[in-house]
Design a protein around this motif. Structure first.
Motif, short mmCIF file in Angstrom:
data_model
loop_
_atom_site.label_atom_id
_atom_site.label_comp_id
_atom_site.label_asym_id
_atom_site.label_seq_id
_atom_site.Cartn_x
_atom_site.Cartn_y
_atom_site.Cartn_z
N ALA A 150 53.15 84.23 22.89
CA ALA A 150 54.27 84.52 22.00
C ALA A 150 55.29 83.38 21.98
O ALA A 150 56.35 83.52 21.36
CB ALA A 150 54.95 85.81 22.44
N GLY A 151 55.00 82.28 22.66
CA GLY A 151 55.89 81.12 22.59
C GLY A 151 57.12 81.19 23.47
O GLY A 151 58.06 80.41 23.29
N ILE A 152 57.12 82.09 24.45
CA ILE A 152 58.26 82.19 25.37
C ILE A 152 58.31 80.95 26.27
O ILE A 152 59.37 80.41 26.59
CB ILE A 152 58.17 83.45 26.24
CG1 ILE A 152 58.28 84.72 25.36
CG2 ILE A 152 59.22 83.45 27.33
CD1 ILE A 152 59.65 84.92 24.74
N GLY A 153 57.16 80.49 26.70
CA GLY A 153 57.05 79.32 27.56
C GLY A 153 55.59 78.97 27.74
O GLY A 153 54.72 79.54 27.07
N TRP A 154 55.30 78.04 28.64
CA TRP A 154 53.91 77.69 28.88
C TRP A 154 53.51 78.16 30.28
O TRP A 154 54.35 78.31 31.17
CB TRP A 154 53.68 76.19 28.72
CG TRP A 154 54.25 75.32 29.81
CD1 TRP A 154 53.63 74.88 30.94
CD2 TRP A 154 55.59 74.79 29.86
NE1 TRP A 154 54.48 74.12 31.70
CE2 TRP A 154 55.69 74.03 31.06
CE3 TRP A 154 56.70 74.88 29.02
CZ2 TRP A 154 56.86 73.38 31.42
CZ3 TRP A 154 57.85 74.23 29.38
CH2 TRP A 154 57.94 73.49 30.57
N SER A 155 52.23 78.40 30.45
CA SER A 155 51.71 78.86 31.73
C SER A 155 51.49 77.66 32.63
O SER A 155 50.68 76.78 32.33
CB SER A 155 50.39 79.62 31.52
OG SER A 155 49.95 80.18 32.73
N ALA A 156 52.25 77.59 33.72
CA ALA A 156 52.29 76.40 34.57
C ALA A 156 51.25 76.45 35.68
O ALA A 156 50.59 77.45 35.90
CB ALA A 156 53.69 76.26 35.16
N LYS A 157 51.16 75.33 36.39
CA LYS A 157 50.21 75.25 37.49
C LYS A 157 50.55 76.20 38.63
O LYS A 157 49.68 76.56 39.42
CB LYS A 157 50.14 73.81 38.01
CG LYS A 157 49.48 72.84 37.03
CD LYS A 157 49.53 71.41 37.54
CE LYS A 157 48.93 70.47 36.50
NZ LYS A 157 49.07 69.05 36.90
N ASN A 158 51.83 76.59 38.72
CA ASN A 158 52.21 77.56 39.75
C ASN A 158 52.02 79.00 39.29
O ASN A 158 52.47 79.93 39.94
CB ASN A 158 53.66 77.34 40.20
CG ASN A 158 54.67 77.60 39.11
OD1 ASN A 158 54.32 77.92 37.97
ND2 ASN A 158 55.94 77.46 39.44
N CYS A 159 51.33 79.16 38.15
CA CYS A 159 50.99 80.47 37.59
C CYS A 159 52.20 81.23 37.06
O CYS A 159 52.12 82.43 36.80
CB CYS A 159 50.23 81.33 38.59
SG CYS A 159 48.66 80.61 39.10
N ALA A 160 53.33 80.56 36.93
CA ALA A 160 54.51 81.15 36.31
C ALA A 160 54.60 80.68 34.87
O ALA A 160 54.02 79.67 34.49
CB ALA A 160 55.77 80.75 37.07
N ASP B 111 50.83 71.09 45.97
CA ASP B 111 50.85 70.37 47.24
C ASP B 111 51.70 71.04 48.31
O ASP B 111 51.44 70.89 49.50
CB ASP B 111 51.35 68.93 47.01
CG ASP B 111 50.39 68.10 46.18
OD1 ASP B 111 49.20 68.47 46.13
OD2 ASP B 111 50.83 67.11 45.58
N VAL B 112 52.76 71.77 47.89
CA VAL B 112 53.68 72.32 48.89
C VAL B 112 53.45 73.81 49.16
O VAL B 112 54.10 74.35 50.06
CB VAL B 112 55.15 72.11 48.49
CG1 VAL B 112 55.44 70.64 48.24
CG2 VAL B 112 55.54 72.94 47.28
N CYS B 113 52.57 74.45 48.44
CA CYS B 113 52.32 75.88 48.71
C CYS B 113 51.98 76.06 50.19
O CYS B 113 51.04 75.44 50.70
CB CYS B 113 51.17 76.39 47.84
SG CYS B 113 50.74 78.12 48.16
#
Length: 381
Positions: free
Chosen positions: A147-157, A196-198
């Motif tokens: 829906a264009g709210i944001g993009w799905s990032a590598k941190n799964c957010a 890397d920091v997870c």
């Protein structure tokens, strides 16, 4: 008023009632999500808190048979705490993740979605709608991405340009054919800080999460925490923000917008030792309004014990001995025993020896022996 004009009016109304972003998409199946969820199940990466039926999670028309559109909403929450108390020796503190500051976001988003539904129904009485927040069948993040709210990032957010990833998400399925918003391009680029920091390596390449290793999930479990994660939990009582706090897209995003999400410092960063003996009523009275309380006091108390062990807080030894000797729950007794071994005082050693003779629960007894083993290792060293 035609639907296009009404959609603009709906967007304006959403902002009036405290919705920070609103987007629209179609109700077509989420095919790419379905493949990821199947793979997630194959790898046993799911948390177990999700809707188990993948078809329901990926086919909106199974949830509303006349589904045509989905409305996605986002509300920003704060990433900074004013007047945050500082823990110190003799008065150690834990921390709740930012998403659990202020009132329970489920309540806040459901109320805003209810208002949106009423607004739509007032203009389109035949409209059909179904709203959900977090615990619904659909993936809030997949809907928000489309829906264009944001993009799905590598941190799964989902990361929004305006508020970073510090946003709560919800959605509404409807039979009204709203015009669609365009999805955003991925803006993570080559950055891999979150990976890397997870602390536990829960984030897998390609934005995949092994929830079984995620501290945010682990802090919500009710059993004994696996040994390999105990040193990594630190003083976290609920949730984990590491993959968000390191994200460059979150830099400078304080999001001090909604009063209801402003944290009470004594709730968001509570003293650890007083948590150990809270009654159910005391816990509900103090923490019942925050989302981090949804699993009850047991996970919070277990995590508080682990945090005291993390700090090697010797002043907490008498309280931990009391928990080990008198708490009716084997997991809590056992965790206290492990913590006493980790802290390593003579008083704790004597209490563990006595507890070993008295304990009848096999799991708690195993933890007592782990606690005693810390002293044996110390002597060898």
């Amino acid at each position: 008023m035609n639907l296009d004009e009404f959609q603009d009016k709906l967007v304006a109304y959403a902002h009036e009632i405290g919705i920070d972003k609103i987007g629209f998409t179609n109700a077509a199946p989420f095919f790419s999500l379905k493949h990821r969820l199947i793979r997630q199940q194959e790898l046993n990466y799911q948390s177990g808190f999700e809707e188990p039926d993948i078809e329901k999670r990926t086919q909106p028309k199974l949830l509303l048979d006349e589904a045509v559109s989905i409305i996605s909403i986002a509300i920003a929450y704060p990433s900074k705490m004013e007047n945050a108390p500082t823990g110190k020796k003799g008065a150690r503190r834990g921390i709740f993740a930012r998403a659990s500051w202020g009132i329970d976001y489920h309540t806040a988003l459901r109320e805003r979605l209810r208002l949106l539904e009423a607004f739509i129904a007032a203009h389109y009485p035949d409209a059909r709608m179904r709203s959900m927040v977090d615990t619904g069948e659909l993936s809030d993040r997949a809907v928000a991405e489309r829906a264009g709210i944001g993009w799905s990032a590598k941190n799964c957010a989902v990361i929004t340009p305006e508020f970073g990833s510090y946003v709560y998400l919800g959605e509404m399925i409807t039979n009204l054919p709203f015009r669609e918003d365009e999805p955003m391009e991925d803006q993570c680029g080559d950055c891999r800080l979150c990976l890397d920091v997870c602390p536990t390596g829960a984030l897998i390449e390609g934005g995949q999460l092994n929830a079984q290793r995620c501290i945010a999930f682990l802090t919500q479990t009710k059993g004994s925490l696996p040994d390999e994660f105990r040193a990594k939990i630190g003083n976290r009582l609920y949730g984990c923000d590491t993959c968000q706090t390191v994200c460059p897209k979150n830099k400078g995003k304080a999001n001090r917008i909604h009063e209801e999400f402003e944290p009470d410092p004594e709730i968001a960063k509570p003293l650890l030792e007083p948590l150990l003996n809270l009654s159910n009523r005391e816990f509900k009275d103090r923490f019942g309004h925050v989302s981090g309380a949804w699993r009850g006091k047991k996970p919070i108390q277990r995590n508080a014990i682990l945090a005291l062990a993390h700090f090697k807080e010797q002043s907490a030894v008498p309280a931990l001995i009391g928990v080990m000797e008198r708490d009716p729950r084997p997991v809590i007794r056992g965790t206290a025993a492990w913590a006493l071994g980790k802290i390593g005082t003579a008083e704790g050693l004597e209490a563990l020896k006595q507890a070993e003779q008295r304990e009848t629960d096999a799991e708690a007894l195993e933890e007592i022996r782990k606690g005693l083993a810390f002293f044996a290792e110390e002597l060898k060293g």
